[in-house]
Each structure stands twice: as C-alpha cells, then as structure tokens.
Design an enzyme around this catalytic site. Structure first.
Site, PDB file in Angstrom:
ATOM      1  N   GLU A 220      31.087  18.269  19.318  1.00  0.00           N
ATOM      2  CA  GLU A 220      31.343  19.068  19.708  1.00  0.00           C
ATOM      3  C   GLU A 220      30.199  20.101  18.647  1.00  0.00           C
ATOM      4  OE1 GLU A 220      32.345  23.533  22.050  1.00  0.00           O
ATOM      5  OE2 GLU A 220      33.721  22.335  21.091  1.00  0.00           O
TER       6      GLU A 220
ATOM      7  N   LYS B  27      26.728  24.340  29.163  1.00  0.00           N
ATOM      8  CA  LYS B  27      28.175  24.431  28.784  1.00  0.00           C
ATOM      9  C   LYS B  27      28.215  25.433  30.346  1.00  0.00           C
ATOM     10  CE  LYS B  27      32.433  24.725  27.315  1.00  0.00           C
ATOM     11  NZ  LYS B  27      33.146  25.110  26.191  1.00  0.00           N
TER      12      LYS B  27
ATOM     13  N   CYS C  28      34.693  20.691  25.848  1.00  0.00           N
ATOM     14  CA  CYS C  28      35.814  21.344  25.442  1.00  0.00           C
ATOM     15  C   CYS C  28      36.162  21.783  26.945  1.00  0.00           C
ATOM     16  CB  CYS C  28      35.840  22.981  24.490  1.00  0.00           C
ATOM     17  SG  CYS C  28      36.588  23.548  23.935  1.00  0.00           S
TER      18      CYS C  28
END
Length: 507
Positions: free
Chosen positions: A271, A331, A383
């Site tokens: 990430e 995301k 994540c």
C-alpha cells in the site's frame, strides 16, 4: 455462576473479563475454546436481568472486548498521532466506552423482546440469531467496525470447514448456538419432550461434525497453471513515509529491490509504496512498467490517485497495474481518522492525530472492474477492506485471485497486524482462492484456499517473498449465496421469538 447471572457489580466485572478473554481466542493467541466460553458467559449474564440492567451488563462485556482487543489503537494515537500518554489513554477510553454500546443495545433487545427462559431450545436459537445480527450491524453502522468477530477464532479450529459454506458469520452463529445450548442442557432435559431433546442434541453436535467433515474440502479448482510471485516488503518507517525529503529514497528502494529480484509473473508492492500522487510519478511508473514488460511480468503497486468526482478533484487510496497487466482500483472502505476524519470541521487541528498525512481520501465508486494481470482477474483489497466479509465476497466472486496490500506500520509491535492477517486468511478460506498479501512491514505472505499461510516474511524485516499462487475458478457456496440463507434463518427465528414472547405475556 450466580455472580454472572444476577444483577450487581460482581456480574458486571465478570462480563468485562468475559469480553476481554475473547482477545485470547483470536490471533496471535488462538485459544479458540475461549470464544465459546466468552459467548456463553455473555448469554448467561442476561438470564435474570431486567432490560435496564441488561443494558449495563452488555456494555461491560463490550468494554472488556474492545478494551483488550483494540488496544493497538492506543499505539497509533500516541506514537503517530502526537498525543501524550494521558491524552492517548483518555481517547482510547472514550473510544472503548462508545463502541461498547454495540453490545449494550443487543443485550437490552434480548431481555426486552426475545428472551424465553421457559423454552430453552428456542431461546438458544434466537440468541444465536441475535449474536450474528449484532456482529453484522457492527460491520455496517457508520461505515462499520468489523473487528473481533468470534468466528475468526475457528480459522484453525473444528468449525473452519463451515466458512466456505456460510462464511465467518455461520461460524459465529454456531458458536453462539453451541454456548447457549450447553448452558441450557439441564433445563432442556428437565422440561422438554423427547423430540425437542433430540433436536437440541442434533443442533449441538451437527454443526461441529459438519465443520470437521468439510475441513480441507476443495470447493474450487485451478483455472490455469501456477503463477510465480515476488512481494516486496520495504519496511519503511512510518515517520519517513510521507516526508518529502525521503521520497526519492523510497522510490529508489522499491526500484532497486525489484531490479534485483528474480523474474516472476506477478511483482507486488505494498500500500502506497509510491508515496506521491500517480500523476506526479508517471515517468517512474512507466520506467517500472517497461522493466516489468521486458520480464513478462505484471507490477502491481499501491499509489495515491487524484481524480475528478462530482466536478471536484478528490484524492483516493489506489492500486495500479503496469507491465503485463492493466487496471486501477480506488479504495472503497476507508479507515476512520486514518483516511478520513468524521466531523472534520470540528476535529481538524485539535491534535496531530486528526491531521495525519493523507487523511482526506474520498471513497472509490462501487462496481469497479477487477485488476487484470497475466490474463487473470484479481480482486483487490486495500488494507482495511479485507476485514469486511460481504464486501470481500462480492469482489472475490468475480475473480481468479485475491490481493490485499497494506501498511500496518501504524500499529507497531501490537497484536493489531496479526489480527488483520487472520482476517485475510479467513477471506481466502471463504472464497476458496489464493490470496497474495503484500505489506510495508509485515506480515507479507501467500495464503492458500484453505486459509493457510504457505510462505511469509517476518515482521519488521526488509525482504522479497517468493512463491506461487494458483488462479481458481468455481464458487464456494458462500460466494454463490453469500449470507442470504443465514439472514432468512435469523429473521424467522426473530419472528418466532417475538410472537412466542407476546403470546406468553398474554396468557
């Protein structure tokens, strides 16, 4: 037992302890029997209380659970948020006290509307439905906090075979039902007819037998030859991550580690491995894409992205593919305070924790296409996204491989990153697919379709992980049906309990 079932502070203290021991049932401790004990103590603690007392008892359980299980939040607030020990402790206390209401309200509902002490079998079934409902609600309300679910305790336990059938929540349902049936075993024998006793025994034993019988069952099959993988764990200090003076050093680190790596099909960076907007790193990414293409590789990396949304330029936490692949993902599930600040007009500027770097991300749109690499569809999770069971399943059902990239440096040596890893393992088990997990400082690893880690790099080390993953097709029952069968069962059980409770009051 009287202390936990009756009103008063001894029962409330035991409820705090019962919530806290749930942490020991999860990673990294994995004493799965304690999850059964904790749920059983929660159930027993509500047997003789009125609704107001149940509200307090449920809050105590939640306070113990989140106080022990999310202690890693203190680490982030203190070490990276700039808060003093006292302020970080106070904020952690406020957070724990607030989120404990996720158990207080179900406890009140249980005692007020659903509890049926005179019908132990029906009571146990309704309690199991309520337990799953509170976990699901907790994962949805105000974007959700889907952490510390009891079902994760069974990743290596006897019930793990149920995960591909009904997901982690089917396991949670079974744990709650088992705990309530064990508590009600004696009343059931004393008061029920033989048919109800037989049904109780079947409900008690059947799911465990099924879980053990299905453990290791292959619900999916290979869709092609294995793909070689290299995942780079840069182990970049969080204090350096967003420092402009360290930008070139970080870009050089991932470039040089990639240049020195073996040729592979998939080269994975974690990430925000590129800690600058994609539009500012186009030249760098083109160079790395040319390098990957020469090796017949696909390079997948995390990078912040700026795009227009609703006629306004917004920032997104993203993933992009270069080389022998294509696609960009934005995301969708953001971390409160880490990636966006609720009530930011009020909180921004109060303390450094509310002004963390890159804490103004926007939410990516739904129904984004999968990433493409080497001719296969890859479901991406950045994540926090991997901890949402239903969201993860919606992407996994359209994919051949799963990929999660993360930066758990925020939580240091706490148990948070290991809990995060366990949830990623459960997603692989539910989907019957291989998962690649690439992180900044650990744990980077490959997870097989049975939720087992096949190879990993230890935390806090810089290195390159090598291994193979196999693209998979076909759907597990959970990916095909998701949680709808369990939802229907829970709704029917709630209806049964409400009608029976009302009828009992009118007699």
């Amino acid at each position: 037992m009287h202390w936990i079932t009756r009103p008063g502070w001894p029962g409330n203290l035991l409820a705090v302890a019962a919530g806290a021991i749930t942490t020991l049932a999860l990673a990294p401790f994995d004493i799965w029997l304690l999850a059964l004990l904790a749920v059983g103590l929660f159930y027993a603690g509500l047997r003789e209380l009125n609704p107001r007392q149940a509200l307090g008892r449920g809050w105590c359980f939640g306070f113990g659970l989140f106080g022990a299980g999310t202690s890693w939040i203190y680490y982030s607030i203190h070490h990276f948020g700039g808060a003093s020990v006292l302020l970080a402790g106070f904020l952690m206390l406020i957070f724990t006290a607030a989120i404990a209401w996720f158990f207080a309200l179900p406890a009140w509902i249980w005692v007020r509307w659903l509890r049926r002490n005179e019908a132990p079998l029906a009571d146990a079934l309704a309690f199991a439905a309520l337990w799953v409902a509170q976990e699901a609600f907790r994962g949805w309300f105000l974007t959700g906090f889907p952490w510390l679910y009891s079902g994760y305790s069974q990743l290596d336990g006897p019930l793990s075979g149920l995960a591909p059938v009904g997901g982690m929540w089917l396991i949670s349902f079974t744990l709650a039902l088992t705990a309530a049936l064990i508590y009600n075993a004696l009343p059931l024998v004393k008061t029920a007819r033989k048919g109800f006793i037989a049904a109780g025994v079947l409900l008690l034993i059947g799911p465990w037998v099924a879980g053990m019988a299905l453990k290791g069952h292959a619900w999916t099959s290979p869709a092609g030859a294995p793909l070689s993988v290299a995942a780079i764990q840069g182990n970049v200090e969080q204090s350096m991550k967003w420092d402009p003076a360290q930008l070139n050093a970080q870009l050089a680190l991932y470039r040089d580690m990639s240049f020195s790596s073996r040729p592979v099909d998939l080269l994975i960076w974690p990430e925000t491995a590129v800690p600058v907007l994609k539009e500012s790193a186009e030249g760098y990414l083109k160079m790395m894409g040319d390098f990957a293409a020469e090796r017949k590789s696909a390079l997948i990396t995390g990078v912040p992205i700026r795009q227009e949304m609703h006629q306004q330029k917004r920032f997104f936490n993203g993933i992009t593919v270069v080389g022998e692949g294509d696609g960009t993902y934005l995301k969708q599930k953001l971390v409160p305070f880490g990636e966006y600040v609720p009530l930011q007009e009020v909180l921004r500027g109060l303390i450094a924790f509310f002004d963390l770097p890159m804490s103004d991300f926007a939410r990516g749109p739904a129904d984004q296409p999968m990433l493409q690499a080497k001719g296969y569809q890859i479901a991406p999770y950045i994540c926090y996204e991997v901890v949402y069971p239903e969201f993860a399943a919606s992407l996994a059902a359209r994919s051949d491989l799963l990929l999660t990239i993360s930066n758990d440096t925020w939580f240091g040596t706490s148990i948070g990153p290991l809990q995060h890893l366990q949830m990623a393992q459960m997603r692989a088990l539910e989907a019957g697919r291989w998962m690649i997990r690439a992180t900044n400082n650990g744990v980077t690893g490959l997870i097989n379709p049975f939720g087992q880690i096949t190879v990993q790099i230890p935390q806090f080390e810089r290195g390159i992980l090598y291994g193979e993953v196999v693209p998979m097709h076909n759907l597990t029952p959970y990916l095909q049906w998701r949680s709808w069968p369990l939802i229907v069962v829970c709704v029917l059980l709630f209806g049964w309990a409400l009608v029976a409770s009302r009828m009992a009051k009118t007699v």
